[in-house]
Design a protein around this motif. Sequence first.
Motif, PDB file in Angstrom:
ATOM      1  N   UNK A  22       0.791  -1.305  -0.093  1.00 16.14           N
ATOM      2  CA  UNK A  22      -0.070   0.108   0.014  1.00 16.14           C
ATOM      3  C   UNK A  22       0.786   1.250   0.087  1.00 16.14           C
ATOM      4  N   UNK A  23       2.226   1.175   0.453  1.00 14.98           N
ATOM      5  CA  UNK A  23       2.687   2.516   0.572  1.00 14.98           C
ATOM      6  C   UNK A  23       3.321   2.859  -0.755  1.00 14.98           C
ATOM      7  N   UNK A  24       3.130   2.107  -2.025  1.00 14.88           N
ATOM      8  CA  UNK A  24       3.256   2.592  -3.305  1.00 14.88           C
ATOM      9  C   UNK A  24       2.056   2.566  -3.927  1.00 14.88           C
ATOM     10  N   UNK A  25       0.906   2.453  -3.174  1.00 11.64           N
ATOM     11  CA  UNK A  25      -0.344   2.539  -3.972  1.00 11.64           C
ATOM     12  C   UNK A  25      -0.963   3.846  -3.484  1.00 11.64           C
ATOM     13  N   UNK A  26      -1.284   3.903  -2.193  1.00 13.21           N
ATOM     14  CA  UNK A  26      -2.090   5.093  -1.492  1.00 13.21           C
ATOM     15  C   UNK A  26      -1.631   6.358  -1.830  1.00 13.21           C
TER      16      UNK A  26
ATOM     17  N   UNK B   7      -4.809   7.523  -3.153  1.00  8.61           N
ATOM     18  CA  UNK B   7      -5.424   8.002  -1.951  1.00  8.61           C
ATOM     19  C   UNK B   7      -4.722   9.083  -1.261  1.00  8.61           C
ATOM     20  N   UNK B   8      -4.486  10.045  -2.018  1.00 12.16           N
ATOM     21  CA  UNK B   8      -3.488  11.196  -1.425  1.00 12.16           C
ATOM     22  C   UNK B   8      -4.082  11.778   0.138  1.00 12.16           C
ATOM     23  N   UNK B   9      -5.447  11.930   0.040  1.00 11.17           N
ATOM     24  CA  UNK B   9      -5.727  12.482   1.295  1.00 11.17           C
ATOM     25  C   UNK B   9      -5.801  11.510   2.427  1.00 11.17           C
ATOM     26  N   UNK B  10      -5.485  10.381   2.498  1.00 16.39           N
ATOM     27  CA  UNK B  10      -5.601   9.255   3.548  1.00 16.39           C
ATOM     28  C   UNK B  10      -4.352   9.764   4.278  1.00 16.39           C
ATOM     29  N   UNK B  11      -4.370   9.756   5.569  1.00 25.58           N
ATOM     30  CA  UNK B  11      -3.311  10.028   6.761  1.00 25.58           C
ATOM     31  C   UNK B  11      -3.015   8.652   7.198  1.00 25.58           C
ATOM     32  N   UNK B  12      -1.737   8.307   6.601  1.00 20.96           N
ATOM     33  CA  UNK B  12      -1.148   6.915   7.140  1.00 20.96           C
ATOM     34  C   UNK B  12       0.177   6.906   7.337  1.00 20.96           C
TER      35      UNK B  12
ATOM     36  N   UNK C  77       5.343  10.936 -10.508  1.00 12.85           N
ATOM     37  CA  UNK C  77       4.051  10.660  -9.935  1.00 12.85           C
ATOM     38  C   UNK C  77       2.842  10.350 -10.707  1.00 12.85           C
ATOM     39  N   UNK C  78       2.786  11.055 -11.863  1.00 10.55           N
ATOM     40  CA  UNK C  78       1.599  10.911 -12.577  1.00 10.55           C
ATOM     41  C   UNK C  78       1.540   9.586 -13.407  1.00 10.55           C
ATOM     42  N   UNK C  79       2.994   9.171 -13.851  1.00  9.97           N
ATOM     43  CA  UNK C  79       2.819   7.643 -14.401  1.00  9.97           C
ATOM     44  C   UNK C  79       2.477   6.693 -13.194  1.00  9.97           C
ATOM     45  N   UNK C  80       2.776   6.829 -12.026  1.00 13.14           N
ATOM     46  CA  UNK C  80       2.598   5.895 -10.952  1.00 13.14           C
ATOM     47  C   UNK C  80       1.309   5.806 -10.899  1.00 13.14           C
ATOM     48  N   UNK C  81       0.624   7.032 -10.889  1.00 14.12           N
ATOM     49  CA  UNK C  81      -0.888   7.250 -10.764  1.00 14.12           C
ATOM     50  C   UNK C  81      -1.517   6.470 -11.736  1.00 14.12           C
ATOM     51  N   UNK C  82      -0.949   6.525 -12.956  1.00 15.91           N
ATOM     52  CA  UNK C  82      -1.771   5.898 -14.062  1.00 15.91           C
ATOM     53  C   UNK C  82      -1.720   4.505 -13.998  1.00 15.91           C
TER      54      UNK C  82
END
Length: 474
Positions: free
Chosen positions: A258-262, A266-271, A347-352
């Motif tokens: 999840x640390x390479x997904x959120x 899920x940018x607003x998720x505080x973890x 960041x944009x590529x990982x997001x896609x």
Amino acid sequence: MALHKVGMRPEASEERRRLSLNPFYGEADPLGSMVLAPPQHRMPDGPTTPAAAYQFVHDELMLDGNSRLNLATFVTTWMEPEAGKLMAECRDKNMIDKDEYPRTAELERRCVAMLADLWHAPDPDSTVGCSTTGSSEACMLSGMALKRRWAHRNRDRYPGPGARPNLVMGVNVQVCWDKFCNFWEVEPRLVPMEGDRYHLDPQAAADLCDENTIGVVAVLGSTFDGSYEPVQEVCSALDALRERTGLDVPVHVDGASGAMVAPFLDEDLAWDFRLPRVASINTSGHKYGLVYPGVGWALWRSPDNLPDELVFRVNYLGGDMPTFALNFSRPGAQVVAQYYTFIRLGRDGYRAVQQTARDVARSLAGKIECLGDFRLLTRGDELPVFAVATNPEVRNFDVFDVSRRLRESGWLVPAYTFPPHREDLSVLRFVCRNGFSADLAELLLEDLQRALPELRAQSAPQSKDKAAATGFHH
């Protein structure tokens, strides 16, 4: 251009000529008299031609499964050819030898800095971290740091009677945490599953903490069903515990996946390090970090979170090099590939990439639910992973039968039972990674639909040995 003159140097001795030739350079048997394959369980007496040795190994590996069809593993099974080329160019570089390979060491440092920034470290420049062979090693290092910091705080009574360190976590943690507790003599305190809660409960975790607790592990992406554990709520429960009792328990986030997904979806998720109680984070570069195995990462909020005596310094490779790892020599290729992927995608590529994986997972989960035989425990809307169980009215087959039938078509979909207190629950888990496209998902669905009529026609589930029916691969 130099001129090379013949006869100016004395002829090399026969021994010198023999030692100047790498035995791999020539064919082992130019007369072709080899008539037997080499033995399989002892080293052969003589050499084999490279072509023959390759073919022996290649033919044996043909019986392996197709990694692209393996929906059991979280590990990356596809990278671009350019990444593979870089890895080939770096496979002979020893990651530990930072004096000899300073640019490889610099790429590792840059990756740590990028992750510190991605995970909202309060001061990315002072954040400490290192690459590892994977998340399992990263978890071991993080656990060691937790234990050592606890030992410092309790040096007046540890070691001693009544001061056995413990680690609080959900029963769903990856097996590396069980290994850590076993290897480093830490008592595991496990929060069990209850009802439809399949991971850590914040208050239950806080209730298990005492003066001997070295930390709480929160998992961002459970291997059992792909769900995120509520890291912020865990921290809040521990904040309340500190106010009531004075106990100040740190949190480690196992972000293997999840640390390479959120951070991208899920940018607003505080973890992450936005939460002051989070002392350290690990991730697998070779999972949703999109690099071939094996590379992982461990980061600490600040140097204070990593006791200095755990960092060793060596000078016998040239230069003074700090090292913090369970192993020593390992290839630098995966670290180079991680840096390549970071600058290649951004960041944009990982997001896609991660959004595509999540969209495929959610779509496939919905279509499987529509078949009527299965119920979804998760829907792939956190990790691109979902788990399904058979509906209660399904009596003719179980998830182990489904897993076995899908394997006949080449698909590796694990079936397994949940841990205490939900051993009654058996599920199939689908891990959707980069490279598992919507087309492949459609082919999987078609194979499942073709298998269902025969499964429905069974008189009862066919799997006798549930433990041997399939593998549960983290």
